[in-house]
Design a protein around this motif. Sequence first.
Motif, PDB file in Angstrom:
ATOM      1  N   TRP A 284      42.875  27.420  39.129  1.00 36.56           N
ATOM      2  CA  TRP A 284      43.091  28.852  39.292  1.00 36.56           C
ATOM      3  C   TRP A 284      44.544  29.169  38.943  1.00 36.56           C
ATOM      4  N   VAL A 285      44.736  30.165  38.085  1.00 36.22           N
ATOM      5  CA  VAL A 285      46.076  30.639  37.740  1.00 36.22           C
ATOM      6  C   VAL A 285      46.175  32.060  38.280  1.00 36.22           C
ATOM      7  N   THR A 286      47.048  32.268  39.253  1.00 38.18           N
ATOM      8  CA  THR A 286      47.097  33.560  39.957  1.00 38.18           C
ATOM      9  C   THR A 286      47.845  34.604  39.128  1.00 38.18           C
ATOM     10  N   GLU A 287      47.708  35.853  39.540  1.00 35.45           N
ATOM     11  CA  GLU A 287      48.537  36.917  38.953  1.00 35.45           C
ATOM     12  C   GLU A 287      49.946  36.805  39.533  1.00 35.45           C
ATOM     13  N   SER A 288      50.936  37.246  38.773  1.00 35.59           N
ATOM     14  CA  SER A 288      52.280  37.341  39.350  1.00 35.59           C
ATOM     15  C   SER A 288      52.791  38.774  39.284  1.00 35.59           C
ATOM     16  N   ASP A 289      51.854  39.722  39.143  1.00 34.87           N
ATOM     17  CA  ASP A 289      52.218  41.136  39.292  1.00 34.87           C
ATOM     18  C   ASP A 289      51.886  41.535  40.735  1.00 34.87           C
TER      19      ASP A 289
END
Length: 534
Positions: A284-289
């Motif tokens: 899983w690659v999360t959002e960073s906004d």
Amino acid sequence: LSREQPYRTAYHFQPPKNWMNDPNGPMYYKGVYHLFYQFNPYGALWGNISWAHSISYDLVDWVHLEPAINPSDPFDINGCWSGSTTFLPGGKPAILYTGIDLKNRQVQNLAVPKNVSDPLLREWVKSPHNPLLTPIDDIDPQNFRDPTTAWQGPDRVWRVIVGSKINGLGMAILYRSRDFVEWIRSENPLHSSTKTGMWECPDFYPVSVNNTNGEEKFSKHVLKASFHNQDHYILGNYVPMTDKFEVDTDFLDEGFDMRYDYGNFYASKTFYDSGKKRRILWAWVTESDGESDDIEKGWSGLQSIPRSVLLSGTRQQLIQWPIKEIEKLRTNKVSFHDKELNDGFIFEVSGITASQADVEVSFDLPNLDEAESLDPNWVDPQLLCSQKGASGRGRVGPFGLLVLASKDLTEQTAVFFLIFRRHDNYVVLMCSDQSRSSLREGLGKTIYGAFVSMDHRERKISLRSLIDHSIVESFGADGRSCITARVYPKLAIHSESRLYVFNNGTLSVRISSLNAWSMKRAQIFPMQKRRKQQ
Ligand code: FRU
């Protein structure tokens, strides 16, 4: 729509909308790859967690099916959390997953396919014996989750581990079973640590220098645990008779901070692909906004490009590489050879869609006797990358790529190397600098860094970056160190996005070869409604 959605990806897996987190129970069954994942059917933020389900024939193009498991029973009514699949004798798959029960306790449940002759495995039936494992004795009901794929010992008895934290120790609790229904807790955990906190999504599997699923004399076992927002692994020898795991180094040992990825990469899971005989890793690659951005976008979360995992020749770390299949999306190849990059040099790689690309570059290194010597206090690669930066001057480096860059370079994500001398050896630092990735404020722009293990005789270093609108997955030195970043450029979107190669070191480096491709869009088919049975 894509103008309004500049951050949706073209070849990274994502659902049509809403929240996604961990990959769950990936497997290869009857010629079909299955990916389940943590999903909120009702919104772009975490909640109402069910197991969404998609299938593929090549891990590139996908068909979204209806969710496989939804909260429905007292043992999972408050959520169907992460878990894994296991092939039972006869090749029947089974899912073990964490349910959040009526009392909000974490329990482990079993589900099996309704019809094993359907290669798509659309319908799953929850076991009447659920919950199989409950948080009794010293187990904290809030820290008991994410069962792994189970494995059988030489005694035919099944083993499974579950992530936990007991008395401050992060650990993998071990259970054994003869029938996959009645499980007995082992006196000792498979492994534990005082330094980590709770272990989420543990993973445990054999690995070798060649793709043999560990059926090789010199194989090792990998134990991965997710904590501190990062996926850490250790290597060791596993003795199946006694379930002893003798580790080479331990989690967070000084000088051995081994991670799959030194950027944004969490709650990963591997599976053995019996078709192509390889071990594949998803994360899983999360959002960073911000959350309000996710609500506005209507979605949150990506999956990494699946990576194949091998043991390095030194047998001290893993090597990861994007699965070969992704290369079928390559188009419009642009190449350079033997190009000298002098001090302060920068040039544009034009002719490709820089917002949706695959770039591979190999650098010849200069004489490293002249490299800056490494201060013995510089032990934290991430800090070192932040201090040195891409625009700072060094001797050997910084050199590398500027991706998702605007024409005037006010927006750029720099992926680069810096090389130092230490005694008669040298130290390679790999960085991914997001600090100038967007003119927008209020975004996570952490600079990531990793050391890359290199032999002092090596005179070349390679870098590959998979660029896909709002994600950059970079592989240093043929997959010895990896860094994934999320970025949200304001200017450098679609055809406004550019790719450059640069060298800000005073010593010149040479590009021995650079190949870059535009990437085609993967084909993702929408949810297919199941036809009512006649
Ligand atoms: C990891 C995790 C798991 C849990 C799941 C819930 O990201 O917290 O430990 O099972 O997500 O969605």
